[in-house]
Design an enzyme around this catalytic site. Sequence first.
Site, PDB file in Angstrom:
ATOM      1  N   GLU A  74       1.289  -3.565   5.824  1.00  0.00           N
ATOM      2  CA  GLU A  74       0.365  -3.384   6.939  1.00  0.00           C
ATOM      3  C   GLU A  74      -1.059  -3.742   6.537  1.00  0.00           C
ATOM      4  OE1 GLU A  74       2.634  -0.962   6.046  1.00  0.00           O
ATOM      5  OE2 GLU A  74       4.006  -1.663   7.613  1.00  0.00           O
ATOM      6  N   PRO A 277      10.240  -4.342  -8.733  1.00  0.00           N
ATOM      7  CA  PRO A 277      10.263  -3.033  -8.056  1.00  0.00           C
ATOM      8  C   PRO A 277       9.097  -2.858  -7.099  1.00  0.00           C
ATOM      9  CG  PRO A 277       9.526  -2.790 -10.320  1.00  0.00           C
ATOM     10  CD  PRO A 277       9.942  -4.225 -10.165  1.00  0.00           C
TER      11      PRO A 277
END
Length: 442
Positions: A74, A277
């Site tokens: 975002e 990750p």
Amino acid sequence: MPLQRDASPRMASMLLTTYRALGAAANPLLRVFHRRRVKSGKEDVSRREERFGRASVARPQGRLAWIHAASVGEANAVLPLVRATIERGFKVVMTTGTLTSAQVVAQIELEGLIHQFVPYDTLPNINRFLDHWQPELAITVESEIWPVMITELERRKVPLIVINGRMSEGSFRNWQRVGGLARSVFGALKMVVAQSDADAERFKRLGVASAVNAGNIKFDGKAPSFDPEAVQELQQRIGQRPVWVAASTHPGEETQVLETHRLLTRAFPTLLTIIVPRHPKRGQLIAEEIAGFGLSVAQRSKGEEITPDTDVYLADTLGELGLFYKLASIVFVGGSLVPIGGHNLLEPAQLHCAIISGGNTTNFAAVYRQFNREGGALKASNPVELAAAVERLLNSPEETEQLAVKAAELVAAGAGALNQTLEALEPFLRQETSRQRTKGEV
């Protein structure tokens, strides 16, 4: 289906009052919660008080907008809007909720932009935050709906707009169960600029007066950056070995990726699996898990290099996804084999990757449905299916190329949401707010 009528305005007021009271009483527990997150590497202890509404920097002079983006995706998607807001004479305090997103924002050199961690949604915390920053306008991205924040902004007559608004069918049904409270919360929103007609309609049915569809601004995001020299160096070390990337993985997901690797080595003995990750600070734990599978691991954060004996390359560094998307043509997008909701598949699509995801993709549900339906991505729900999909693509460069081309075409076709969002916001960015006019009249 209409909102339930058993939640009267009085009941809604009682629910909101109860939520506020519980939140205020929970502040000491939130400090315990925060300490635990610090220990797990998910918070910056030096900026703890920002979580409780205490600013770490002074408020700049002039007009100020508060823009909130929950996480990395975002934050990256909203940056063009942040720039546009600053160009129109605002300063911007941008809040995020994760350590990784804070690190991403910290790397942005943009005059007029200040980063803070978003305060926990309790009345004391929100009031401290708003008393200090006194925003003229508030914008939040996607599905960040916090009752205290929303109602306090309304009480202070600060317009709040949700952009790239997303409302899943499940969240919609949950809000319907507290119909009166939903109307109190969503009725306080000045506008929702939604990702789709379905999202806009759900917001309207929950009480938002103005909700429009502008599309998903993530389609307008810039492709992830990469260092061409680093790509070339890694390609030389990998050589002709088959390779694939598992990106933005979470706990429990690396286990399934390693099981997939084990299945694939039956057909591809020299296979290299690259794991990136979601939270690089978990690197050592993941490295230990890889070793527990009896596999050889090279850890990028430690400067370890890929050798012919390396089974798994652990890319536990920040901000290098673009490098690995450029390096491998086959990418599994994580957060989708575990109940996280999936991560952004548009970024690997922009860098010409063939994309595979798990079945848990609620965060990008409409986008994944479109890509799956139109041949821009494959789906796999477990290690056996994931191994079959990767094997299929490794054996067919033609299909890999077709998937990558289609994904890139879908991204290009979806562009334009940012301009439509800016058009919807223009009256709020251009005009003085009623709060400013009131200040001028005093």
